[in-house]
Design an enzyme around this catalytic site. Structure first.
Site, PDB file in Angstrom:
ATOM      1  N   TYR A  53       0.381  13.387 -58.889  1.00  0.00           N
ATOM      2  CA  TYR A  53       0.820  12.705 -57.667  1.00  0.00           C
ATOM      3  C   TYR A  53      -0.256  11.754 -57.132  1.00  0.00           C
ATOM      4  CZ  TYR A  53       5.145  15.229 -57.795  1.00  0.00           C
ATOM      5  OH  TYR A  53       6.379  15.686 -58.202  1.00  0.00           O
ATOM      6  N   ARG A  56       0.483   8.694 -59.121  1.00  0.00           N
ATOM      7  CA  ARG A  56       1.707   8.014 -58.635  1.00  0.00           C
ATOM      8  C   ARG A  56       1.442   7.357 -57.275  1.00  0.00           C
ATOM      9  NH1 ARG A  56       7.008  11.338 -58.527  1.00  0.00           N
ATOM     10  NH2 ARG A  56       7.826   9.255 -58.037  1.00  0.00           N
ATOM     11  N   GLN A  86      16.013   8.268 -52.490  1.00  0.00           N
ATOM     12  CA  GLN A  86      15.463   9.356 -53.307  1.00  0.00           C
ATOM     13  C   GLN A  86      14.005   9.041 -53.649  1.00  0.00           C
ATOM     14  OE1 GLN A  86      18.587  10.735 -56.421  1.00  0.00           O
ATOM     15  NE2 GLN A  86      19.201   8.669 -55.818  1.00  0.00           N
ATOM     16  N   ASN A  87      13.586   7.838 -53.322  1.00  0.00           N
ATOM     17  CA  ASN A  87      12.235   7.394 -53.681  1.00  0.00           C
ATOM     18  C   ASN A  87      11.200   7.937 -52.708  1.00  0.00           C
ATOM     19  OD1 ASN A  87      13.556   5.978 -55.674  1.00  0.00           O
ATOM     20  ND2 ASN A  87      13.473   4.025 -54.592  1.00  0.00           N
ATOM     21  N   HIS A 104      13.726  13.102 -50.979  1.00  0.00           N
ATOM     22  CA  HIS A 104      12.864  13.853 -51.893  1.00  0.00           C
ATOM     23  C   HIS A 104      11.403  13.834 -51.484  1.00  0.00           C
ATOM     24  CE1 HIS A 104      16.136  13.316 -55.212  1.00  0.00           C
ATOM     25  NE2 HIS A 104      16.450  14.231 -54.331  1.00  0.00           N
ATOM     26  N   THR A 171      20.117   4.050 -58.996  1.00  0.00           N
ATOM     27  CA  THR A 171      20.013   5.489 -59.219  1.00  0.00           C
ATOM     28  C   THR A 171      21.018   5.899 -60.274  1.00  0.00           C
ATOM     29  OG1 THR A 171      20.283   7.709 -58.277  1.00  0.00           O
ATOM     30  CG2 THR A 171      21.508   5.935 -57.187  1.00  0.00           C
TER      31      THR A 171
HETATM   32  N1  APR Z   1      17.362  -2.647 -60.827  1.00  0.00           N
HETATM   33  C1  APR Z   1      18.330  -1.743 -60.502  1.00  0.00           C
HETATM   34  N2  APR Z   1      18.510  -0.570 -61.149  1.00  0.00           N
HETATM   35  C2  APR Z   1      17.670  -0.311 -62.164  1.00  0.00           C
HETATM   36  C3  APR Z   1      16.641  -1.179 -62.571  1.00  0.00           C
HETATM   37  C4  APR Z   1      16.511  -2.390 -61.849  1.00  0.00           C
HETATM   38  N3  APR Z   1      15.566  -3.289 -62.167  1.00  0.00           N
HETATM   39  N4  APR Z   1      15.985  -0.606 -63.621  1.00  0.00           N
HETATM   40  C5  APR Z   1      16.588   0.580 -63.846  1.00  0.00           C
HETATM   41  N5  APR Z   1      17.601   0.752 -62.989  1.00  0.00           N
HETATM   42  C6  APR Z   1      18.510   1.886 -62.857  1.00  0.00           C
HETATM   43  C7  APR Z   1      18.790   2.644 -64.126  1.00  0.00           C
HETATM   44  O1  APR Z   1      19.859   2.043 -64.852  1.00  0.00           O
HETATM   45  C8  APR Z   1      19.179   4.002 -63.577  1.00  0.00           C
HETATM   46  O2  APR Z   1      20.556   4.051 -63.264  1.00  0.00           O
HETATM   47  O3  APR Z   1      17.898   2.810 -61.991  1.00  0.00           O
HETATM   48  C9  APR Z   1      18.367   4.117 -62.287  1.00  0.00           C
HETATM   49  C10 APR Z   1      17.169   5.021 -62.414  1.00  0.00           C
HETATM   50  O4  APR Z   1      17.633   6.330 -62.644  1.00  0.00           O
HETATM   51  P1  APR Z   1      16.570   7.524 -62.649  1.00  0.00           P
HETATM   52  O5  APR Z   1      15.391   7.126 -63.467  1.00  0.00           O
HETATM   53  O6  APR Z   1      17.339   8.759 -62.988  1.00  0.00           O
HETATM   54  O7  APR Z   1      16.054   7.580 -61.142  1.00  0.00           O
HETATM   55  P2  APR Z   1      16.761   8.260 -59.901  1.00  0.00           P
HETATM   56  O8  APR Z   1      18.253   8.171 -60.016  1.00  0.00           O
HETATM   57  O9  APR Z   1      16.140   7.681 -58.680  1.00  0.00           O
HETATM   58  O10 APR Z   1      16.293   9.796 -60.047  1.00  0.00           O
HETATM   59  C11 APR Z   1      16.696  10.662 -59.027  1.00  0.00           C
HETATM   60  O11 APR Z   1      15.387  12.402 -60.067  1.00  0.00           O
HETATM   61  O12 APR Z   1      13.452  12.970 -61.127  1.00  0.00           O
HETATM   62  C12 APR Z   1      14.122  13.046 -59.928  1.00  0.00           C
HETATM   63  O13 APR Z   1      13.173  13.234 -57.796  1.00  0.00           O
HETATM   64  C13 APR Z   1      13.362  12.338 -58.846  1.00  0.00           C
HETATM   65  O14 APR Z   1      14.224  11.017 -57.022  1.00  0.00           O
HETATM   66  C14 APR Z   1      14.288  11.212 -58.421  1.00  0.00           C
HETATM   67  C15 APR Z   1      15.640  11.721 -58.853  1.00  0.00           C
END
Ligand code: APR
Length: 231
Positions: A53, A56, A86-87, A104, A171
């Site tokens: 962390y 990060r 969620q960020n 989160h 997401t």
């Molecule tokens: N613009 C928009 N969307 C994007 C981009 C971009 N430039 N690049 C990637 N993405 C999309 C991907 O297609 C995907 O659908 O962002 C999403 C990222 O998904 P994840 O990596 O699963 O992230 P997230 O959904 O925020 O994860 C949720 O999981 O690990 C836990 O706590 C963590 O908050 C996080 C949660």
């Protein structure tokens, strides 16, 4: 005044240089969640978790809000806007959004391992072994780890059910209970999803307007269109 609820994930911060979690190059490709983001990991190897962390946090401090983060506050001119993210970075805050719920947790804060209500701003610092809360217990990242409750989900649900318009940005909708906010916004008259790779949950859903673009490409035009709709 119509209410817009914006649900964001790691994808909105991708163009600010912060890794997403899943998909190629995602964080969980390089790290095993169970080594760095669970209570068991904290019990087994606290210093590895603190290092993860701290790294990060340093990355998040170096990142800048992008055009997608910066477009969203403009909606506040004509709408009541709530961001549910969620960020754990502070890019929505630095872009000027005023109503932000971190589902989160927040990277730039630490909390007591004895009393979770004791939360501290880290300022420009990181968390080191031996950094203690006022009760004398080790400080931990103010992050919701896998397997932990998501205390703010109830507030988030109350916000989601009030949405006239829901905007989902970057997401995968893979993680619950966050993903359940989309069906919770069932009263919304419009749902927009901005993502170059549509989440499975919304694929084929003709009640959703899919904008298959990156956040920087797709969010500013959507914001302009929504502002025009009310003029
Ligand atoms: N613009 C928009 N969307 C994007 C981009 C971009 N430039 N690049 C990637 N993405 C999309 C991907 O297609 C995907 O659908 O962002 C999403 C990222 O998904 P994840 O990596 O699963 O992230 P997230 O959904 O925020 O994860 C949720 O999981 O690990 C836990 O706590 C963590 O908050 C996080 C949660």
């Amino acid at each position: 005044m119509d209410k817009i609820v914006v649900l964001t994930g790691a994808g909105i911060s991708a163009e600010s240089g912060l890794q997403t979690f899943r998909g190629s190059g995602g964080l969980w490709e390089g790290y095993d969640v169970y080594d760095v983001a669970t209570p068991d990991a904290w019990a087994r190897n606290r210093n590895l978790v603190l290092d993860f962390y701290n790294w990060r946090r340093d990355e998040a401090r170096k990142a800048q809000p992008n055009a997608a983060h910066e477009a969203l506050p403009k909606l506040e001119e004509k709408y009541q806007v709530s961001i549910i993210t969620q960020n754990v970075d502070d890019l929505h805050e630095r872009a000027g959004s005023t109503d932000i719920l971190h589902l989160h947790g927040e990277l730039l804060k630490a909390r007591s391992t004895l009393d979770p209500s004791l939360v501290y701003d880290l300022g420009g610092k990181n968390i080191q072994p031996g950094d203690k809360c006022e009760l004398g217990s080790q400080l931990r990242p103010h992050i919701v780890w896998f397997g932990e409750d998501v205390p703010k989900i109830y507030d988030a649900m109350e916000v989601a059910v009030e949405a006239d318009i829901l905007i989902v940005i970057g997401t995968s909708l893979n993680v619950y209970p966050a993903a359940s906010l989309v069906p919770a916004a069932r009263n919304a008259r419009k749902i927009y999803v901005v993502d170059p790779d549509m989440p499975a949950m919304v694929q084929g859903d003709d009640g959703v307007t899919c904008i298959e673009k990156t956040a920087v490409e797709g969010v500013p035009p959507l914001v302009n269109q929504l502002l025009k709709n009310t003029s």
